[in-house]
Design an enzyme around this catalytic site. Structure first.
Site, PDB file in Angstrom:
ATOM      1  N   CYS A   1     -15.477 -17.369 -16.538  1.00 19.51           N
ATOM      2  CA  CYS A   1     -15.948 -18.582 -15.851  1.00 19.51           C
ATOM      3  C   CYS A   1     -15.709 -18.437 -14.351  1.00 19.51           C
ATOM      4  CB  CYS A   1     -15.193 -19.813 -16.313  1.00 19.51           C
ATOM      5  SG  CYS A   1     -14.891 -19.901 -18.067  1.00 19.51           S
TER       6      CYS A   1
ATOM      7  N   ASP B   1      10.072   5.805   2.103  1.00 13.22           N
ATOM      8  CA  ASP B   1      10.663   5.629   3.414  1.00 13.22           C
ATOM      9  C   ASP B   1      12.183   5.658   3.189  1.00 13.22           C
ATOM     10  OD1 ASP B   1      11.191   4.449   6.049  1.00 13.22           O
ATOM     11  OD2 ASP B   1      11.645   2.676   4.877  1.00 13.22           O
TER      12      ASP B   1
ATOM     13  N   CYS C   1     -11.544 -19.516 -18.422  1.00 13.63           N
ATOM     14  CA  CYS C   1     -11.714 -18.108 -18.756  1.00 13.63           C
ATOM     15  C   CYS C   1     -12.032 -17.296 -17.507  1.00 13.63           C
ATOM     16  CB  CYS C   1     -12.785 -17.910 -19.818  1.00 13.63           C
ATOM     17  SG  CYS C   1     -14.406 -18.434 -19.295  1.00 13.63           S
TER      18      CYS C   1
HETATM   19  P1  ADP Z   1      12.642   4.887   8.467  1.00 11.85           P
HETATM   20  O1  ADP Z   1      11.312   5.547   8.495  1.00 11.85           O
HETATM   21  O2  ADP Z   1      13.699   5.755   7.867  1.00 11.85           O
HETATM   22  O3  ADP Z   1      12.620   3.536   7.832  1.00 11.85           O
HETATM   23  P2  ADP Z   1      12.166   3.982  11.105  1.00 11.85           P
HETATM   24  O4  ADP Z   1      10.899   4.724  11.244  1.00 11.85           O
HETATM   25  O5  ADP Z   1      12.096   2.522  10.892  1.00 11.85           O
HETATM   26  O6  ADP Z   1      13.063   4.651   9.971  1.00 11.85           O
HETATM   27  O7  ADP Z   1      13.022   4.273  12.381  1.00 11.85           O
HETATM   28  C1  ADP Z   1      13.136   5.578  12.881  1.00 11.85           C
HETATM   29  C2  ADP Z   1      14.079   5.627  14.005  1.00 11.85           C
HETATM   30  O8  ADP Z   1      13.557   4.900  15.109  1.00 11.85           O
HETATM   31  C3  ADP Z   1      15.407   5.001  13.706  1.00 11.85           C
HETATM   32  O9  ADP Z   1      16.297   5.914  13.121  1.00 11.85           O
HETATM   33  C4  ADP Z   1      15.858   4.552  15.082  1.00 11.85           C
HETATM   34  O10 ADP Z   1      16.462   5.607  15.747  1.00 11.85           O
HETATM   35  C5  ADP Z   1      14.567   4.210  15.762  1.00 11.85           C
HETATM   36  N1  ADP Z   1      14.275   2.768  15.696  1.00 11.85           N
HETATM   37  C6  ADP Z   1      13.336   2.146  14.956  1.00 11.85           C
HETATM   38  N2  ADP Z   1      13.363   0.828  15.145  1.00 11.85           N
HETATM   39  C7  ADP Z   1      14.361   0.581  16.015  1.00 11.85           C
HETATM   40  C8  ADP Z   1      14.915  -0.597  16.600  1.00 11.85           C
HETATM   41  N3  ADP Z   1      14.482  -1.813  16.338  1.00 11.85           N
HETATM   42  N4  ADP Z   1      15.926  -0.421  17.451  1.00 11.85           N
HETATM   43  C9  ADP Z   1      16.395   0.786  17.727  1.00 11.85           C
HETATM   44  N5  ADP Z   1      15.936   1.902  17.203  1.00 11.85           N
HETATM   45  C10 ADP Z   1      14.936   1.834  16.365  1.00 11.85           C
HETATM   46 MG    MG Z   2      12.213   1.633   6.834  1.00 13.06          MG
END
Ligand code: ADP
Ligand code: MG
Length: 761
Positions: free
Chosen positions: A20, A442, A17
Site C-alpha cells: 500500500c 577507524d 501493507c
Molecule cells: P582516527 O582516524 O584514528 O579516528 P583522526 O583521523 O580523527 O583519528 O585523527 C587523526 C589525528 O589528527 C589525531 O591523532 C590527532 O593528532 C589529529 N586530530 C584530529 N582531530 C583533532 C582535534 N580536534 N584536535 C587535535 N588534533 C586532532
Molecule cells: Mg575516529
C-alpha cells in the site's frame, strides 16, 4: 530554491501493507507539482516536496482509502495497549477476525451435521457468505482504489475477483477461506512492521540528543552572599556578576526560543535558528534533500536536523522544532523502506507485469475453450467447468507469497537488529551486511574507547622534564599555558582528543581563554584565533608538512609515538609551544569482536587511522588486526576503501565515528557508524549505526544480514516452486480450488512465518 524547500510532512492512517505504501507513493508522485514523494510504511510518514497544495495531497490520500493524521511526535509516543491489542483494534483486522469466526462456525456445523441433513441448506452459504464479505471488505476497497487511481491491477484486485468468482459458482467455503487467509497474511505483516516500529522507537532512547547552550548564570548558588561589585549589598539572585555566560550541555527538549546555542563541527543543528557568529558549510540533505552543503554566515537561517560542517556556529534559536530528535531517526528509518533491496525491486517489477498477465490468462482460460470449442463453462456432473479451472489458476497464480516474502523478512531483520541496538537503514544495507567479507575500522573512538588520557606534556623549549607522565608535568607553568591555549580551541571540537584536552584543562582549573573562528581540519586538528594569535593544534603529520619544529622535539615526539601515544602539537602565534601525548586504550570488546567477525566469515580486517603509525601499530598488534594504514587524511581513507573494493569486490564494510570517516563510510559497500560516541556527520552518512556503541553487535549484525538473505532466497524459491507445481496441476485439470487456496495462502503464510522467525530472540 524556495520551491524545492517546500515540504509537506503528513502521517497516513490506516496503512497496513508495504505494498500500500508503494502504491500511495506512486499515486501521489503523479500529482502535478510533486518533485519527490516518499511514503514510509514503517513510520506511516508521508513526505512530499515541490509546489503542490496540501489539500490536493490529502484528497489523493483519501481517494485511495486512507486517512491523514497530523504529523509530529506521534511516532515517538508509544501507542497505548499491548501490541496484540493494538493489532486487534485495527478495523481491518477486526473484519478478518469476524470473517474467520463465521468460517469456523460454518465448518463446525458441517462437521457436526456431516452425514445427516440436520442443517438447513441455506445456512452454510449464509455463514460463508458473511465470513467472506467481512474478509473481503478491506481488500476490495483497496483494490478498487488502486484501479481508480490508474495503477493497474494488484493483489487486492486479483483476490477480490477470485473470491467473487468462487462465490458466483457456489464454492462458498473456498471463497471465504481464501480471502480470510489473505487478510490474515496481511495482518501478520502488519504485526511485524509494528514490532519493527517499536524497536526502532526504543533505539531513540539510546541516541543522546544534547545541545551546547550558552546561558548567563542566573540565581547563582555558589556566589550567593558575596558583596556586589557596585557596593549595593550582597548578591542574592538574578544575573550573577561573576560567572558570566557559561556553556552547558542540555537536553534538546529543554531549549527555548532565544537561547544561544553552539554547534560544533560535525554536530547536528538542534533547533531552527539564525546564525549569530561563525561560518560553516552546512549539510541540509536530511531536511531539504539538496546534496551540496550550503555556506552559512551570520544572519543565515539554519534548520534543525541539518549537519554542521567544519566551522563552529553560534545560533539563536528562533523556532522550536519539537519533533526534531525524533524526526532525525524517523528520517533514517523512512529511508529504510524506500531504499528497496534487490530482491524487493525484482519482485516489484515482476508483480507489475505478472499480475495483469495472470488475470488476462485466467479470463482467456474461462472464455476461450467454452466459446471456441464448446467446452463447459460451468461445472457439469462429470468435470469442472472452465470458469472453475480459471479461478483455480487465478488463485494459484496470485503473487501474494512473492510480494510478502521479502518485506516481512527484511522488516523482521531490521526489527531484530534494532532490538540489539543496531539501526539498519533499509533492506539494501541489511543485505549488503550479509555479503561483508572485509571490514575496515577507524581507530580512535571506534576500536579504542575514545576517552584518551593525557600522559605527557612537553614544552618546545625543554624547560620541563619530559616523559614522566602527567604527574611530572603538572607543575610546569609553560605546559599549563599550552594546555589552556589548546583547550580554548578544543572546546569547539567534538573529537575524542578534544574532549580529553578540555577535561584535563578543567581538572587543573586552568583559566578559560576565548577562541574565535575555530575550524576543524578533519583528520589533522583544529585551527583558530586566541586573542590576536593564530593557534593550531594538530597531529605530528600536520606539522611535519607545513610548520617547522625542532629536530630534538621531533625525536621526543617519535619516542612518545613509539610508546603507543597519540600526540598533538600546539602552535601559538609564530611559536611552537610543545606537544601533548595521550593514551587511548582499545575497547574491551574489540578483541572479541574481531574474533567473532572471523567466525562469521570475515576474511580480512584493516585499520584506517589518521593517527601516527606508532600508535596504530601497537593497537593493531594488541588486537590482531590484519592490516594497518596510518597517518591517513579523510581522502586517503576513501582511497584505501576503494582499493579494498577493487581487490575484494562489493563486500567491504567500513566502521567509523568521526567527521573524517564520513567519506570513507559513503564509499564502502556498507558504512557503519558508532551511534552514541560518533558524530552526527558519520551517523548521517552511514547505512548502519551501532547506536549503543557496542562493537560486539557488529558480527551479530553481519550474521543477521546473512540469515536475511538466505531467508529471502528460500522464500522466493519456495513460493515459485509451489506455484509451478500447482499451476501444472491446474492446467492438467486435476487441481481443485481447495488445493489452490492452500498452495497460495498456505505458501504466503509459510513464507511470512519463516520471515518472522528472525524476530525470535
Ligand atoms: P582516527 O582516524 O584514528 O579516528 P583522526 O583521523 O580523527 O583519528 O585523527 C587523526 C589525528 O589528527 C589525531 O591523532 C590527532 O593528532 C589529529 N586530530 C584530529 N582531530 C583533532 C582535534 N580536534 N584536535 C587535535 N588534533 C586532532
Ligand atoms: Mg575516529
Amino acid at each position: 530554491m524556495e520551491d524545492t524547500a517546500r515540504e509537506l510532512n503528513l502521517r497516513i492512517a490506516g496503512m497496513d501493507c508495504a505494498d500500500c505504501a508503494a502504491k500511495l507513493e506512486g499515486s501521489i508522485a503523479r500529482l502535478e507539482g510533486v518533485r519527490q514523494c516518499r511514503v514510509d510504511f514503517m513510520t506511516a510518514g508521508l513526505r512530499v516536496s515541490g509546489p503542490v497544495d496540501r489539500e490536493q495531497v490529502v484528497a489523493r490520500v483519501r481517494a485511495l482509502g486512507y486517512d491523514v493524521a497530523e504529523p509530529g511526535p506521534v511516532a515517538a509516543v508509544e501507542p497505548a495497549g499491548g501490541r496484540w491489542l493494538r493489532l486487534v483494534r485495527q478495523p481491518r483486522n477486526v473484519a478478518t477476525l469476524v470473517g474467520a469466526g463465521f468460517i469456523l462456525v460454518a465448518f463446525g456445523l458441517r462437521l457436526i451435521s456431516s452425514g445427516q441433513a440436520a442443517e438447513p441448506g441455506w445456512l452454510s452459504p449464509l455463514l460463508f457468505g458473511l465470513g467472506g464479505l467481512s474478509g473481503l471488505w478491506f481488500p476490495a476497497r483497496a483494490g478498487w482504489a488502486t484501479l481508480r487511481s490508474g495503477q493497474g491491477l494488484d493483489m487486492n484486485v486479483l483476490m477480490t475477483v477470485a473470491a467473487l468468482g468462487a462465490f458466483a459458482i457456489g464454492e462458498y467455503a473456498e471463497a471465504a477461506t481464501v480471502i480470510v487467509l489473505f487478510s490474515l497474511g496481511e495482518a501478520l505483516e502488519g504485526y511485524t512492521v509494528d514490532r519493527a516500529r517499536d524497536s526502532i522507537r526504543s533505539l531513540m532512547h539510546l541516541a543522546p540528543t544534547e545541545a551546547t547552550v550558552v546561558r548567563e548564570c542566573v540565581d547563582c548558588q555558589e556566589c550567593q552572599g558575596r558583596p556586589l561589585p557596585d557596593g549595593s549589598g550582597l548578591y542574592r539572585s538574578g544575573a550573577c556578576p561573576w560567572c558570566g555566560a557559561e556553556e552547558q550541555r542540555v537536553a534538546v527538549e529543554t531549549l527555548r526560543v532565544g537561547d544561544r546555542v553552539i554547534v560544533k563541527p560535525g554536530e547536528r543543528i538542534p533547533m531552527d535558528g539564525t546564525v549569530l557568529r561563525g561560518r560553516s558549510a552546512v549539510n541540509q540533505a536530511p531536511i531539504t534533500g539538496e546534496s551540496l552543503p550550503v555556506e552559512k554566515l551570520p544572519a543565515s537561517q539554519v534548520f534543525a536536523g541539518s549537519i554542521n560542517g567544519d566551522g563552529v556556529l553560534e545560533l539563536e534559536v528562533t523556532r522550536l522544532a519539537a519533533d526534531n530528535t525524533l524526526s532525525r531517526l524517523i528520517y533514517l528509518v523512512e529511508q529504510a523502506q524506500t531504499q528497496k533491496n534487490r530482491a524487493q525491486r525484482f519482485v516489484d517489477r515482476f508483480a507489475r507485469v505478472y499480475t495483469p498477465a495472470v488475470v488476462g490468462a485466467a479470463a482467456l482460460a474461462a472464455l476461450l475453450p467454452p466459446l471456441a470449442w464448446g467446452a463447459p463453462f460451468l461445472d457439469t456432473a462429470s468435470e469442472h467447468g472452465w470458469l472453475y479451472r480459471a479461478l483455480t489458476m487465478l488463485v494459484i497464480a496470485c503473487p501474494c507469497a512473492l510480494v510478502i516474502a521479502t518485506p516481512v523478512t527484511v522488516v523482521s531483520g531490521i526489527a531484530a537488529a534494532a532490538r540489539r541496538g543496531v539501526l539498519i537503514k533499509g533492506g539494501t544495507p541489511l543485505e549488503a551486511l550479509g555479503r561483508v567479507r572485509v571490514v575496515a575500522f577507524d581507530k580512535t573512538g571506534t576500536l579504542t574507547q575514545g576517552q584518551p588520557q593525557l600522559m605527557e606534556t612537553a614544552c618546545a623549549d625543554a624547560c620541563c622534564a619530559s616523559g614522566n607522565g602527567a604527574e611530572a608535568a603538572a607543575d610546569c607553568q609553560h605546559c599549563d599555558d599550552m594546555l589552556a591555549v589548546a583547550a580554548a580551541l578544543e572546546r569547539y571540537s567534538s573529537h575524542p582528543l578534544a574532549r580529553a584536552v578540555t577535561a584535563t584543562a578543567e581538572q587543573r582549573a586552568l583559566p578559560r581563554l576565548a577562541a574565535e573562528g575555530v575550524e576543524n581540519l578533519p583528520g589533522q586538528g583544529v585551527r583558530g584565533r586566541v586573542g590576536e594569535r593564530q593557534v593550531v593544534v594538530g597531529s605530528h603529520g600536520l606539522f611535519h608538512d607545513e610548520r617547522l619544529h625542532q629536530s630534538e622535539l621531533c625525536e621526543r615526539l617519535a619516542a612518545a609515538e613509539a610508546n603507543g601515544h597519540t600526540t598533538l602539537l600546539v602552535q601559538d602565534g609564530g611559536a611552537l609551544r610543545g606537544y601533548l601525548a595521550f593514551s587511548d586504550p582499545p575497547r574491551h570488546t574489540s578483541r572479541d569482536m574481531l574474533a567473532a567477525l572471523r567466525k562469521a566469515g570475515v576474511l580480512r580486517t584493516v585499520m584506517l587511522t589518521g593517527d601516527n603509525p606508532g600508535v596504530a601499530g601497537s593497537v593493531a598488534d594488541e588486537l590482531g588486526i590484519d592490516d594497518v594504514r596510518a597517518g591517513l587524511m579523510p581522502e586517503n581513507k576513501v582511497d584505501a576503501v576503494r582499493n579494498l573494493l577493487t581487490t575484494y569486490g562489493d563486500q567491504v564494510a567500513m566502521v567509523g565515528d568521526g567527521v573524517n570517516d564520513a567519506p570513507a563510510l559513503a564509499a564502502a559497500t556498507v558504512g557503519i557508524a558508532m551511534g552514541a560516541g560518533g558524530t552526527a556527520q558519520a551517523l548521517e552518512t552511514a547505512d548502519v549505526a551501532l547506536m549503543a556503541d557496542d562493537l560486539l553487535q557488529l558480527p551479530a549484525a553481519i550474521r543477521l544480514g546473512r540469515r536475511v538473505s538466505r531467508s529471502v532466497r528460500f522464500n522466493i524459491g519456495f513460493a515459485l516452486a509451489i506455484k509451478a507445481v500447482f499451476l501444472g496441476a491446474a492446467v492438467l485439470g486435476v487441481a481443485t480450488l481447495w488445493m489452490a487456496v492452500f498452495a497460495d495462502m498456505g505458501a504466503s503464510l509459510l513464507v511470512t512465518l519463516n520471515g518472522m522467525r528472525l524476530l525470535r530472540r
